[in-house]
Design a protein around this motif. Structure first.
Motif, PDB file in Angstrom:
ATOM      1  N   ALA A   1       0.799  -1.332   0.026  1.00  0.00           N
ATOM      2  CA  ALA A   1      -0.137  -0.136  -0.044  1.00  0.00           C
ATOM      3  C   ALA A   1       0.929   1.153  -0.071  1.00  0.00           C
ATOM      4  CB  ALA A   1      -0.862   0.056   1.207  1.00  0.00           C
ATOM      5  N   ASP A   2       0.443   2.347  -0.252  1.00  0.00           N
ATOM      6  CA  ASP A   2       0.890   3.779  -0.308  1.00  0.00           C
ATOM      7  C   ASP A   2       1.334   4.015   1.245  1.00  0.00           C
ATOM      8  OD1 ASP A   2      -1.344   5.864   0.577  1.00  0.00           O
ATOM      9  OD2 ASP A   2      -2.160   4.371  -1.012  1.00  0.00           O
ATOM     10  N   ASP A   3       2.071   5.106   1.434  1.00  0.00           N
ATOM     11  CA  ASP A   3       2.222   5.533   2.752  1.00  0.00           C
ATOM     12  C   ASP A   3       1.201   5.904   3.658  1.00  0.00           C
ATOM     13  OD1 ASP A   3       5.084   4.926   2.263  1.00  0.00           O
ATOM     14  OD2 ASP A   3       5.551   7.059   1.729  1.00  0.00           O
ATOM     15  N   ARG A   4       0.314   6.645   3.093  1.00  0.00           N
ATOM     16  CA  ARG A   4      -0.961   7.216   3.786  1.00  0.00           C
ATOM     17  C   ARG A   4      -1.750   5.932   4.356  1.00  0.00           C
ATOM     18  NH1 ARG A   4      -5.592   7.928   4.824  1.00  0.00           N
ATOM     19  NH2 ARG A   4      -6.331   9.940   5.752  1.00  0.00           N
ATOM     20  N   THR A   5      -1.964   5.147   3.245  1.00  0.00           N
ATOM     21  CA  THR A   5      -2.775   3.812   3.447  1.00  0.00           C
ATOM     22  C   THR A   5      -2.045   3.000   4.634  1.00  0.00           C
ATOM     23  OG1 THR A   5      -3.676   3.850   1.427  1.00  0.00           O
ATOM     24  CG2 THR A   5      -4.049   1.846   2.371  1.00  0.00           C
ATOM     25  N   PHE A   6      -0.895   2.610   4.263  1.00  0.00           N
ATOM     26  CA  PHE A   6      -0.345   1.924   5.400  1.00  0.00           C
ATOM     27  C   PHE A   6      -0.393   2.319   6.954  1.00  0.00           C
ATOM     28  CE2 PHE A   6       3.514   0.951   8.021  1.00  0.00           C
ATOM     29  CZ  PHE A   6       3.469  -0.259   7.843  1.00  0.00           C
ATOM     30  N   VAL A   7      -0.108   3.884   6.944  1.00  0.00           N
ATOM     31  CA  VAL A   7      -0.044   4.438   8.421  1.00  0.00           C
ATOM     32  C   VAL A   7      -1.423   4.412   8.906  1.00  0.00           C
ATOM     33  CG1 VAL A   7       0.599   6.673   9.417  1.00  0.00           C
ATOM     34  CG2 VAL A   7       2.184   5.776   7.972  1.00  0.00           C
ATOM     35  N   ASP A   8      -2.486   4.947   8.014  1.00  0.00           N
ATOM     36  CA  ASP A   8      -3.718   4.955   8.634  1.00  0.00           C
ATOM     37  C   ASP A   8      -4.188   3.462   9.051  1.00  0.00           C
ATOM     38  OD1 ASP A   8      -6.328   6.385   8.874  1.00  0.00           O
ATOM     39  OD2 ASP A   8      -6.896   5.222   7.073  1.00  0.00           O
ATOM     40  N   ALA A   9      -3.985   2.627   8.047  1.00  0.00           N
ATOM     41  CA  ALA A   9      -4.458   1.187   8.546  1.00  0.00           C
ATOM     42  C   ALA A   9      -3.876   0.511   9.766  1.00  0.00           C
ATOM     43  CB  ALA A   9      -4.243   0.311   7.396  1.00  0.00           C
ATOM     44  N   MET A  10      -2.354   0.809   9.827  1.00  0.00           N
ATOM     45  CA  MET A  10      -1.780   0.440  10.935  1.00  0.00           C
ATOM     46  C   MET A  10      -2.337   1.120  12.253  1.00  0.00           C
ATOM     47  SD  MET A  10      -0.093  -2.322  10.686  1.00  0.00           S
ATOM     48  CE  MET A  10       0.647  -2.450  12.324  1.00  0.00           C
ATOM     49  N   GLN A  11      -2.657   2.368  12.274  1.00  0.00           N
ATOM     50  CA  GLN A  11      -2.956   3.393  13.414  1.00  0.00           C
ATOM     51  C   GLN A  11      -4.459   2.715  13.796  1.00  0.00           C
ATOM     52  OE1 GLN A  11      -2.889   7.199  11.869  1.00  0.00           O
ATOM     53  NE2 GLN A  11      -1.157   7.604  12.960  1.00  0.00           N
ATOM     54  N   ARG A  12      -5.208   2.026  12.796  1.00  0.00           N
ATOM     55  CA  ARG A  12      -6.551   1.638  13.110  1.00  0.00           C
ATOM     56  C   ARG A  12      -6.394   0.472  13.704  1.00  0.00           C
ATOM     57  NH1 ARG A  12     -10.935   4.649  10.356  1.00  0.00           N
ATOM     58  NH2 ARG A  12      -9.799   6.431   9.243  1.00  0.00           N
ATOM     59  N   ILE A  13      -5.645  -0.405  13.162  1.00  0.00           N
ATOM     60  CA  ILE A  13      -5.356  -1.833  13.637  1.00  0.00           C
ATOM     61  C   ILE A  13      -4.919  -1.854  15.124  1.00  0.00           C
ATOM     62  CG2 ILE A  13      -4.049  -4.037  13.619  1.00  0.00           C
ATOM     63  CD1 ILE A  13      -4.111  -3.507  10.485  1.00  0.00           C
TER      64      ILE A  13
ATOM     65  N   PHE B   1       8.809   2.749  11.406  1.00  0.00           N
ATOM     66  CA  PHE B   1       8.148   1.764  11.779  1.00  0.00           C
ATOM     67  C   PHE B   1       8.055   0.337  11.199  1.00  0.00           C
ATOM     68  CE2 PHE B   1       4.068  -0.391  11.748  1.00  0.00           C
ATOM     69  CZ  PHE B   1       3.586  -0.479  13.211  1.00  0.00           C
ATOM     70  N   GLU B   2       7.884   0.399   9.976  1.00  0.00           N
ATOM     71  CA  GLU B   2       7.497  -0.720   9.117  1.00  0.00           C
ATOM     72  C   GLU B   2       8.756  -2.093   9.252  1.00  0.00           C
ATOM     73  OE1 GLU B   2       5.678  -2.081   5.090  1.00  0.00           O
ATOM     74  OE2 GLU B   2       6.875  -0.354   5.035  1.00  0.00           O
ATOM     75  N   GLU B   3       9.683  -1.607   9.090  1.00  0.00           N
ATOM     76  CA  GLU B   3      10.681  -3.035   8.617  1.00  0.00           C
ATOM     77  C   GLU B   3      10.967  -3.695   9.938  1.00  0.00           C
ATOM     78  OE1 GLU B   3      15.386  -3.619   7.776  1.00  0.00           O
ATOM     79  OE2 GLU B   3      14.409  -1.910   6.782  1.00  0.00           O
ATOM     80  N   ARG B   4      11.088  -2.626  11.165  1.00  0.00           N
ATOM     81  CA  ARG B   4      11.515  -3.144  12.510  1.00  0.00           C
ATOM     82  C   ARG B   4      10.284  -3.801  13.045  1.00  0.00           C
ATOM     83  NH1 ARG B   4      12.921  -0.104  18.068  1.00  0.00           N
ATOM     84  NH2 ARG B   4      14.177  -2.074  18.853  1.00  0.00           N
ATOM     85  N   TRP B   5       8.876  -3.348  12.796  1.00  0.00           N
ATOM     86  CA  TRP B   5       7.963  -3.798  13.449  1.00  0.00           C
ATOM     87  C   TRP B   5       7.632  -5.168  12.850  1.00  0.00           C
ATOM     88  CZ3 TRP B   5       3.429  -6.244  12.580  1.00  0.00           C
ATOM     89  CH2 TRP B   5       2.521  -6.116  13.601  1.00  0.00           C
ATOM     90  N   VAL B   6       7.855  -5.449  11.540  1.00  0.00           N
ATOM     91  CA  VAL B   6       7.693  -6.636  10.584  1.00  0.00           C
ATOM     92  C   VAL B   6       8.624  -7.760  11.084  1.00  0.00           C
ATOM     93  CG1 VAL B   6       7.923  -7.681   8.436  1.00  0.00           C
ATOM     94  CG2 VAL B   6       6.449  -5.547   8.744  1.00  0.00           C
ATOM     95  N   ARG B   7       9.934  -7.465  11.434  1.00  0.00           N
ATOM     96  CA  ARG B   7      11.148  -8.246  11.670  1.00  0.00           C
ATOM     97  C   ARG B   7      10.853  -8.761  13.040  1.00  0.00           C
ATOM     98  NH1 ARG B   7      15.123  -5.001  13.188  1.00  0.00           N
ATOM     99  NH2 ARG B   7      15.294  -4.171  11.298  1.00  0.00           N
ATOM    100  N   TRP B   8      10.405  -8.008  13.964  1.00  0.00           N
ATOM    101  CA  TRP B   8      10.087  -8.480  15.415  1.00  0.00           C
ATOM    102  C   TRP B   8       8.885  -9.217  15.567  1.00  0.00           C
ATOM    103  CZ3 TRP B   8      13.484  -9.349  18.767  1.00  0.00           C
ATOM    104  CH2 TRP B   8      14.873  -8.597  18.970  1.00  0.00           C
ATOM    105  N   ASN B   9       7.775  -9.056  14.524  1.00  0.00           N
ATOM    106  CA  ASN B   9       6.531  -9.658  14.643  1.00  0.00           C
ATOM    107  C   ASN B   9       6.896 -10.940  13.989  1.00  0.00           C
ATOM    108  OD1 ASN B   9       3.650 -10.098  14.768  1.00  0.00           O
ATOM    109  ND2 ASN B   9       3.888 -10.424  12.648  1.00  0.00           N
ATOM    110  N   VAL B  10       7.678 -11.336  13.173  1.00  0.00           N
ATOM    111  CA  VAL B  10       8.121 -12.647  12.624  1.00  0.00           C
ATOM    112  C   VAL B  10       8.712 -13.416  14.024  1.00  0.00           C
ATOM    113  CG1 VAL B  10       9.480 -13.986  11.064  1.00  0.00           C
ATOM    114  CG2 VAL B  10       8.218 -12.051  10.203  1.00  0.00           C
ATOM    115  N   ILE B  11       9.628 -12.739  14.576  1.00  0.00           N
ATOM    116  CA  ILE B  11      10.227 -13.231  15.771  1.00  0.00           C
ATOM    117  C   ILE B  11       8.980 -13.709  16.684  1.00  0.00           C
ATOM    118  CG2 ILE B  11      11.964 -13.263  17.828  1.00  0.00           C
ATOM    119  CD1 ILE B  11      13.393 -11.430  15.814  1.00  0.00           C
ATOM    120  N   ARG B  12       8.169 -12.875  17.084  1.00  0.00           N
ATOM    121  CA  ARG B  12       7.028 -13.145  17.771  1.00  0.00           C
ATOM    122  C   ARG B  12       6.022 -14.332  17.215  1.00  0.00           C
ATOM    123  NH1 ARG B  12       3.319  -8.044  19.215  1.00  0.00           N
ATOM    124  NH2 ARG B  12       2.997  -8.276  17.052  1.00  0.00           N
ATOM    125  N   ALA B  13       6.002 -14.216  16.056  1.00  0.00           N
ATOM    126  CA  ALA B  13       5.266 -15.609  15.729  1.00  0.00           C
ATOM    127  C   ALA B  13       6.147 -16.949  15.703  1.00  0.00           C
ATOM    128  CB  ALA B  13       4.923 -15.480  14.031  1.00  0.00           C
TER     129      ALA B  13
END
Length: 172
Positions: free
Chosen positions: A40-52, A135-147
């Motif tokens: 997704a584009d930057d705005r969609t990404f930020v908006d979606a993650m904030q809402r999630i 946000f994105e790269e670090r959050w994704v990397r650590w989420n994989v470790i959580r998984a």
């Protein structure tokens, strides 16, 4: 049959289910939510993650997220004596891995979520790309470790159920 023995299996099953649900959540993010948002584009990404990040803070999530650890500790206590002891190392290892996942969540992912929220509404962020990049790269990397850690905890609890079932067949 003691009350302790009668509670061992139901509490271990509940711990396994709750841990599996948590593992499934992180797995779902790792293999579908974040790759999808990554396109997704930057705005969609930020908006979606904030809402999630707001939506996930609910009672059902909290019940499973915290309940998995509490039930695992309860299962460990119930397996301290008698026929439950062979399953105890499996349960303790699972609880330890779940604690690792919790530490990662509260030390890495939650602070990243908070920083994303503090950036403000996407329409008022002047550099959405920079906010996303922090946000994105670090959050994704650590989420994989959580998984991985929560899935390993789930697998260990399944192992504990197998070991416990074998032990209970010989009891009686």
């Amino acid at each position: 049959m003691t009350n302790n023995h009668a509670l061992q299996t139901p509490v271990l099953i509940a711990a396994t289910v709750a841990t599996g649900l948590s593992a499934g959540l992180f797995y779902g993010y790792a293999c579908s939510v974040m790759p999808g948002l990554g396109r997704a584009d930057d705005r969609t990404f930020v908006d979606a993650m904030q809402r999630i990040n707001v939506a996930i803070l609910n009672g059902w999530f909290a019940l499973v997220f915290v309940g998995a650890l509490l039930l695992s500790v309860g299962a460990a206590v119930l397996h301290l004596r008698g026929g439950g002891r062979p399953a105890l190392p499996w349960i303790v290892a699972a609880a330890a891995l779940y604690v690792v996942m919790l530490v990662i969540t509260f030390r890495v992912n939650v602070p990243l979520n908070d920083a994303l929220a503090a950036a403000g509404h996407p329409d008022r962020i002047t550099d959405l790309s920079a906010v996303r990049e922090r946000f994105e790269e670090r959050w994704v990397r650590w989420n994989v470790i959580r998984a991985v850690t929560s899935t390993a905890a789930f697998g260990l609890l399944v192992g504990a159920l197998v070991v416990s079932a074998r032990g209970h067949r010989g009891v009686g």
